[in-house]
Write an enzyme that holds these catalytic residues in place. Structure first.
Site, PDB file in Angstrom:
ATOM      1  N   GLU A 173      27.474  24.479  61.482  1.00 24.39           N
ATOM      2  CA  GLU A 173      27.210  23.299  60.634  1.00 24.39           C
ATOM      3  C   GLU A 173      27.115  22.031  61.487  1.00 24.39           C
ATOM      4  O   GLU A 173      27.795  21.028  61.232  1.00 24.39           O
ATOM      5  CB  GLU A 173      28.269  23.173  59.523  1.00 24.39           C
ATOM      6  CG  GLU A 173      28.210  24.328  58.549  1.00 24.39           C
ATOM      7  CD  GLU A 173      28.925  24.115  57.221  1.00 24.39           C
ATOM      8  OE1 GLU A 173      29.648  23.124  57.064  1.00 24.39           O
ATOM      9  OE2 GLU A 173      28.743  24.973  56.329  1.00 24.39           O
ATOM     10  N   GLU A 296      27.668  32.184  55.695  1.00 24.51           N
ATOM     11  CA  GLU A 296      28.702  31.692  54.780  1.00 24.51           C
ATOM     12  C   GLU A 296      28.118  31.684  53.379  1.00 24.51           C
ATOM     13  O   GLU A 296      27.108  31.013  53.126  1.00 24.51           O
ATOM     14  CB  GLU A 296      29.179  30.280  55.158  1.00 24.51           C
ATOM     15  CG  GLU A 296      30.045  30.271  56.404  1.00 24.51           C
ATOM     16  CD  GLU A 296      30.651  28.914  56.714  1.00 24.51           C
ATOM     17  OE1 GLU A 296      30.923  28.146  55.769  1.00 24.51           O
ATOM     18  OE2 GLU A 296      30.837  28.631  57.916  1.00 24.51           O
TER      19      GLU A 296
HETATM   20  O1  AHR Z   1      34.298  28.167  54.625  1.00 24.93           O
HETATM   21  C1  AHR Z   1      34.822  26.876  54.605  1.00 24.93           C
HETATM   22  C2  AHR Z   1      33.945  25.873  55.338  1.00 24.93           C
HETATM   23  O2  AHR Z   1      32.731  25.758  54.673  1.00 24.93           O
HETATM   24  C3  AHR Z   1      33.548  26.225  56.745  1.00 24.93           C
HETATM   25  O3  AHR Z   1      34.515  25.895  57.674  1.00 24.93           O
HETATM   26  C4  AHR Z   1      32.326  25.404  56.957  1.00 24.93           C
HETATM   27  O4  AHR Z   1      31.441  25.972  57.870  1.00 24.93           O
HETATM   28  C5  AHR Z   1      31.740  25.274  55.562  1.00 24.93           C
HETATM   29  O5  AHR Z   1      31.456  23.975  55.248  1.00 24.93           O
END
Ligand code: AHR
Length: 492
Positions: A173, A296
């Protein structure tokens, strides 16, 4: 009655087992307590990793596990997490609750966990606050066979043989917590850092660039144009937030039918995201050499009342089971471009498979979906065509069913179907065409309420049952799904 037809695809696409990947971050009670209790804990453990969780993870076949973050990855300095534990420096976990991190779970412990559950490691490197040199040395430390400064240090820390490390992320990110970068800047940084992530001693690293958040198609465009030829994978992050409002995301339990509907509708947006990001990737990479990794995904609710807001601890209900089933079906359909997906997260955080409370552990409805669906791993995708009935709520509509099918190496057929409707059952009849088989078995997950879930007092409220509702006659498979249920049928 919904009529389906099943056939083999000409293109013979494979559902990579890595679509069933997981994610473990130094966040809340995911690593500490959820996975790691330490060798001296009264909780039974193997080399510090709790045995009950190990057993559950082995059963569900975890193909790949991502670590150490998430946002944590871009503040993580790997050298703090090796060597004798008493000497490891402490740090503040700035992203997640501002708590102290003692670095007792580091590279050796993570790679041991992967060995114990038979998962491939996927490590995210630090671009946001780490150096190129630090990243180069980490890969050397883990993978160099022979004599080198880092390999010698690894051996001194008790590991003679190098590890095999395939998946390595160059930042996380980086458009947000990983440095607030703009895409052209990150694309250049990616090229710079990736240059020094070396293939040592026959180990070949699959380099993953930080991809877009949700519908940021511009990010994908710039990354593919400027750096596509230097990467093997590009990530995508998309979370299901029932209200769509980060400040009040909705509750994990005690929601009504309207929030059930909006959650599933938002989950279905994954399809559009994959189609649109893939179309951009196709322009720069028509042969689909670069994988799209949804590393994710999952539900994100308000935290459970009374818990640390920085720990992202939430309950997990039948609604989460549906979210998991829908997403996995979507990933299957796009398995020529989507080569990995990692649910967030594996224990005690967000859409967890496992929850723990001290020495207690429970399996969530999401765990059970992963367990039921694991029969699809590495299978050949089959084409399953049908006119999807409409699920209407108020003025809004979504498809009522989500389904996919695959054939394993023994020729068995597996069909997974989710009934999204909160109140209407579905009757289905599938024409098996050339794929007729003689026996049918199945497993079903459903609950007595939309927010049916498992608690430490009642850990088996929601669990799969043998599915007796399918009949096989003259090439036709007939079955029915209750409202709000997930079924996996196997034809042998
Ligand atoms: O999964 C929680 C958070 O969500 C992670 O650390 C990040 O990559 C995303 O914003």
């Amino acid at each position: 009655m919904v009529h389906l037809s099943l056939r083999q695809e000409e293109s013979q696409r494979t559902i990579s087992r890595n679509l069933y990947g997981h994610f473990s971050e130094h966040l809340g009670r995911c690593i500490y307590e959820g996975l790691w209790v330490g060798e001296d804990s009264p909780i039974p453990n193997t080399d510090g990793i709790r045995n009950d969780v190990l057993e559950a993870l082995r059963k569900v076949s975890v193909p790949v596990l991502r670590w150490p973050g998430g946002c944590f990855a871009d503040e993580y300095h790997w050298k703090d997490g090796i060597g004798p534990k008493e000497g490891r420096p402490r740090m503040i976990n700035n992203n997640w609750g501002g708590v102290e991190e003692n670095n007792h779970f580091g590279t050796h412990e993570f790679l041991r966990l992967c060995e114990l559950i038979g998962a491939e490691p996927y490590i995210s490197g630090n671009v946001g606050s780490g150096t190129v040199h630090e990243m180069q040395q980490w890969v050397e430390y883990m993978t160099f066979d022979g004599t080198s400064p880092m390999a010698d240090w690894r051996k001194a820390n008790g590991r003679e043989e190098p590890w095999k490390l395939k998946y390595f992320g160059i930042g996380n990110e980086n458009w947000g917590c990983g440095g607030n970068m703009r895409p052209a800047y990150y694309a250049d940084l990616y090229r710079h850092y990736a240059t020094y992530v070396r293939n040592y001693s026959g180990n070949e690293v699959y380099k993953i660039a930080c991809g877009a958040s949700e519908h940021d198609y511009h990010w994908t465009e710039v990354l593919m144009r400027e750096a596509g030829r230097f990467m093997q994978g590009l990530s995508l992050h998309y979370y299901t937030i029932p209200t769509g409002n980060w400040h009040d995301k909705g509750r994990a339990t005690g929601f009504d039918a309207s929030e059930w509907f909006s959650t599933l509708k938002k989950t279905l947006f994954m399809e559009e995201l994959i189609v649109k990001h893939s179309a951009i990737m196709d322009q720069y990479d028509p042969d689909k050499k670069v994988g799209l990794l949804v590393d994710e995904w999952g539900t994100w609710y308000n935290v459970e009342p009374g818990t640390n807001p920085g720990f992202l601890y939430q309950q997990n209900t039948m609604r989460d089971a549906l979210v998991a089933g829908i997403n996995l079906n979507i990933f299957h359909q796009h398995c020529d471009r989507v080569t990995m997906a990692n649910i967030a997260q594996i224990v005690n955080v967000l859409q967890a498979l496992i929850l723990t409370e001290g020495e207690q552990m429970l399996l969530t409805p999401t765990y059970h979906v992963f367990d039921m669906y694991k029969v699809h791993q590495d299978n050949t995708l089959l084409a399953l065509e049908f006119d999807n009935p409409t699920y209407t709520f108020g003025e809004e509509e979504i498809p009522q069913l989500s389904a996919s099918a695959s054939m394993d190496s023994q020729g068995n057929i597996h069909i997974s179907v989710c009934n999204l409707s909160h109140d209407t059952s579905a009757e289905l009849q599938c024409n098996l065409g050339d794929l007729v088989r003689t026996q049918v078995t199945g497993r079903m997950l459903c609950g007595d309420a939309l927010d049916a879930h498992n608690t430490f007092a009642e850990p088996h409220q929601v669990q799969p049952v043998r599915y007796e509702g399918a009949r096989l006659e003259q090439g036709l498979l007939s079955f029915a799904l209750p409202a709000a249920s997930v079924v996996v049928i196997t034809l042998t």
